[in-house]
Scaffold this active site. Sequence first.
Site, PDB file in Angstrom:
ATOM      1  N   GLN A   1       0.810  -1.196   0.000  1.00  0.00           N
ATOM      2  CA  GLN A   1       0.000   0.000   0.000  1.00  0.00           C
ATOM      3  C   GLN A   1       0.858   1.267   0.000  1.00  0.00           C
ATOM      4  O   GLN A   1       1.917   1.312   0.599  1.00  0.00           O
ATOM      5  CB  GLN A   1      -0.842  -0.106   1.265  1.00  0.00           C
ATOM      6  CG  GLN A   1      -1.463   1.106   1.839  1.00  0.00           C
ATOM      7  CD  GLN A   1      -2.217   0.703   3.082  1.00  0.00           C
ATOM      8  OE1 GLN A   1      -3.361   0.325   3.012  1.00  0.00           O
ATOM      9  NE2 GLN A   1      -1.579   0.781   4.223  1.00  0.00           N
ATOM     10  N   ASP A  54     -21.815  13.836  -1.652  1.00  0.00           N
ATOM     11  CA  ASP A  54     -21.026  14.032  -2.868  1.00  0.00           C
ATOM     12  C   ASP A  54     -21.700  13.345  -4.058  1.00  0.00           C
ATOM     13  O   ASP A  54     -22.926  13.324  -4.138  1.00  0.00           O
ATOM     14  CB  ASP A  54     -19.615  13.461  -2.625  1.00  0.00           C
ATOM     15  CG  ASP A  54     -18.526  14.200  -3.376  1.00  0.00           C
ATOM     16  OD1 ASP A  54     -18.493  14.083  -4.609  1.00  0.00           O
ATOM     17  OD2 ASP A  54     -17.712  14.883  -2.738  1.00  0.00           O
ATOM     18  N   ASP A 106     -11.057  -1.080  -1.163  1.00  0.00           N
ATOM     19  CA  ASP A 106     -10.297  -0.292  -0.192  1.00  0.00           C
ATOM     20  C   ASP A 106     -11.193   0.597   0.668  1.00  0.00           C
ATOM     21  O   ASP A 106     -10.690   1.390   1.464  1.00  0.00           O
ATOM     22  CB  ASP A 106      -9.277   0.574  -0.928  1.00  0.00           C
ATOM     23  CG  ASP A 106      -7.931   0.640  -0.206  1.00  0.00           C
ATOM     24  OD1 ASP A 106      -7.821   0.049   0.877  1.00  0.00           O
ATOM     25  OD2 ASP A 106      -7.017   1.294  -0.713  1.00  0.00           O
ATOM     26  N   HIS A 164     -15.604  11.386  -8.146  1.00  0.00           N
ATOM     27  CA  HIS A 164     -15.217  12.399  -7.156  1.00  0.00           C
ATOM     28  C   HIS A 164     -15.503  11.943  -5.730  1.00  0.00           C
ATOM     29  O   HIS A 164     -14.648  12.037  -4.841  1.00  0.00           O
ATOM     30  CB  HIS A 164     -15.957  13.705  -7.471  1.00  0.00           C
ATOM     31  CG  HIS A 164     -15.565  14.873  -6.641  1.00  0.00           C
ATOM     32  ND1 HIS A 164     -16.164  15.162  -5.425  1.00  0.00           N
ATOM     33  CD2 HIS A 164     -14.648  15.851  -6.843  1.00  0.00           C
ATOM     34  CE1 HIS A 164     -15.627  16.268  -4.932  1.00  0.00           C
ATOM     35  NE2 HIS A 164     -14.705  16.705  -5.767  1.00  0.00           N
ATOM     36  N   ASN A 186      -4.907  -1.848   4.678  1.00  0.00           N
ATOM     37  CA  ASN A 186      -4.983  -3.267   4.347  1.00  0.00           C
ATOM     38  C   ASN A 186      -3.868  -3.752   3.425  1.00  0.00           C
ATOM     39  O   ASN A 186      -4.010  -4.770   2.757  1.00  0.00           O
ATOM     40  CB  ASN A 186      -6.333  -3.553   3.682  1.00  0.00           C
ATOM     41  CG  ASN A 186      -6.557  -2.693   2.451  1.00  0.00           C
ATOM     42  OD1 ASN A 186      -5.727  -1.839   2.107  1.00  0.00           O
ATOM     43  ND2 ASN A 186      -7.677  -2.891   1.780  1.00  0.00           N
ATOM     44  N   VAL A 237      -4.203   2.585  -1.201  1.00  0.00           N
ATOM     45  CA  VAL A 237      -3.821   3.724  -0.378  1.00  0.00           C
ATOM     46  C   VAL A 237      -4.414   3.561   1.018  1.00  0.00           C
ATOM     47  O   VAL A 237      -5.146   2.611   1.280  1.00  0.00           O
ATOM     48  CB  VAL A 237      -4.312   5.051  -1.003  1.00  0.00           C
ATOM     49  CG1 VAL A 237      -3.625   5.325  -2.331  1.00  0.00           C
ATOM     50  CG2 VAL A 237      -5.830   5.052  -1.170  1.00  0.00           C
ATOM     51  N   ASN A 241     -12.463  26.479  -5.180  1.00  0.00           N
ATOM     52  CA  ASN A 241     -11.288  26.508  -6.037  1.00  0.00           C
ATOM     53  C   ASN A 241     -11.237  27.710  -6.980  1.00  0.00           C
ATOM     54  O   ASN A 241     -10.672  27.623  -8.072  1.00  0.00           O
ATOM     55  CB  ASN A 241     -11.231  25.228  -6.874  1.00  0.00           C
ATOM     56  CG  ASN A 241     -11.245  23.973  -6.030  1.00  0.00           C
ATOM     57  OD1 ASN A 241     -10.691  23.944  -4.933  1.00  0.00           O
ATOM     58  ND2 ASN A 241     -11.881  22.932  -6.532  1.00  0.00           N
ATOM     59  N   ALA A 280     -19.140  26.992   2.361  1.00  0.00           N
ATOM     60  CA  ALA A 280     -17.854  27.404   2.924  1.00  0.00           C
ATOM     61  C   ALA A 280     -17.956  28.590   3.867  1.00  0.00           C
ATOM     62  O   ALA A 280     -17.176  28.717   4.822  1.00  0.00           O
ATOM     63  CB  ALA A 280     -16.874  27.730   1.793  1.00  0.00           C
ATOM     64  N   TYR A 308     -20.332  29.304   5.961  1.00  0.00           N
ATOM     65  CA  TYR A 308     -21.111  29.071   7.181  1.00  0.00           C
ATOM     66  C   TYR A 308     -20.190  28.952   8.391  1.00  0.00           C
ATOM     67  O   TYR A 308     -19.193  28.209   8.366  1.00  0.00           O
ATOM     68  CB  TYR A 308     -21.938  27.780   7.070  1.00  0.00           C
ATOM     69  CG  TYR A 308     -22.953  27.752   5.947  1.00  0.00           C
ATOM     70  CD1 TYR A 308     -23.336  28.899   5.262  1.00  0.00           C
ATOM     71  CD2 TYR A 308     -23.541  26.543   5.579  1.00  0.00           C
ATOM     72  CE1 TYR A 308     -24.275  28.840   4.241  1.00  0.00           C
ATOM     73  CE2 TYR A 308     -24.483  26.480   4.569  1.00  0.00           C
ATOM     74  CZ  TYR A 308     -24.843  27.623   3.896  1.00  0.00           C
ATOM     75  OH  TYR A 308     -25.766  27.572   2.881  1.00  0.00           O
ATOM     76  N   VAL A 326     -19.606  25.216  10.164  1.00  0.00           N
ATOM     77  CA  VAL A 326     -18.828  24.138   9.563  1.00  0.00           C
ATOM     78  C   VAL A 326     -17.333  24.428   9.704  1.00  0.00           C
ATOM     79  O   VAL A 326     -16.930  25.537  10.053  1.00  0.00           O
ATOM     80  CB  VAL A 326     -19.183  23.960   8.075  1.00  0.00           C
ATOM     81  CG1 VAL A 326     -20.665  23.683   7.910  1.00  0.00           C
ATOM     82  CG2 VAL A 326     -18.767  25.188   7.255  1.00  0.00           C
ATOM     83  N   SER A 357     -11.533  20.109  -2.631  1.00  0.00           N
ATOM     84  CA  SER A 357     -12.308  18.880  -2.428  1.00  0.00           C
ATOM     85  C   SER A 357     -11.468  17.796  -1.781  1.00  0.00           C
ATOM     86  O   SER A 357     -11.980  16.927  -1.083  1.00  0.00           O
ATOM     87  CB  SER A 357     -12.837  18.360  -3.770  1.00  0.00           C
ATOM     88  OG  SER A 357     -13.936  19.092  -4.218  1.00  0.00           O
TER      89      SER A 357
END
Length: 401
Positions: free
Chosen positions: A105, A138, A147, A169, A182, A186, A267, A278, A280, A283, A347
């Site tokens: 991995q 998403d 994975d 995405h 595992n 990754v 972005n 973003a 708020y 969050v 993201s």
Amino acid sequence: MRPRRSTVLVAAVIVATSTTAAASAAAKPPDGAVRGSYIVTLRTGEPGAVANEHARRYSAVVEHVYRSALHGYSAVMSAADARRLAADPAVARVVPDGVAHAATQTVPPGIDRIDADVSSTAAGNGKGAVDVDIAIIDTGIDAKHPDLKVVGGVNCVPGSTSYDDLNGHGTHVAGIAAAKDNHVGVVGVAPGARLWAVRVLNSQGSGTFSSIICGIDWVTAHAGTIEVANMSLGGSAAEGSCGDGGMHEAICASVSAGVTYAVAAGNAAADAAFFVPASYDEVITVSALTDFDGVPGGVGTPTCQIGTDDEFAFFSNFGADVDLVAPGVCVLSTWRGGGYRSISGTSMSSPHVAGAAALYRSTHPAATPAQVQAALQGAGTFDWTADPDGVQEPLVIVGGF
């Protein structure tokens, strides 16, 4: 500061030692050998017939017969029988069998940079999983990706019933937060955390505020199970309020129910104040850091995209609404169809923080979203540069979680 080190483990190695002295063959198996299992190469004879004869003569159990790449067979027998076999005139060599592992991995640089590899779960050591639930709001998640531990979800996109990812995405985001530890592919910040696929964006990666609210509503209904939600999405709109009858009100209710939200700053290389969610306050808004090598110092070489190592990403939104920065450039993670891909964006930064929040909640189950945010900000570092607004946010660090 930890020393710089390689983040890629070596590929599989088969441990086997040949012996030219027949009398000493298999006398002392090397480290990593499979005790009682041997590979036999022959000087003469048809391998299958010779293997059957040797099985009777030397009390061997034949497992494989080789006729093309090798002329011989493999068998299980005692060390004493292996020594007797090695003296047989038909035998060229007897070597101990060895152990192999699948290709190892990769620990992405972002995991290394935020110290997820030295957290309580030690992402990348092939052991353990985080006992926590993360919702990925998403494009969905590839539920069959080996994975990822996808345990359920919901579809909020009109005209569809499945929460499966038709874009890629959402699967990428999910892997950054929680890919399994595992020895394959990754590893994520909170390895093996349970993932809930909340599909609010279509196969093109777009959707409506109403679909997003549907996802938030579903997460809130499951707030007794889901501790953290990630929203690597956004749009241009007024901030609104907790009583605006729209997405901000929905977020406020969900946070009040105990769910910690990590969201992408955006972005557009602009002030995050003009983007939701973003902007708020409820969050954790995350901007992007350029990191190519997993360590501070600014010496990493660009990999998939231009940029300067350890600087604010050129595309990232900024401003007073940003709470944390996290790696977001050339991030390798899971992809739909069981694959892997490297992409960039805030993201990718946001799920680093979602994973960090999940790590914290796994050991602080009673923590409120405000307490989680305070803990993440308090543990961060400032070993990066070039914040365009001049007010540097901490880089999320989870080594102490």
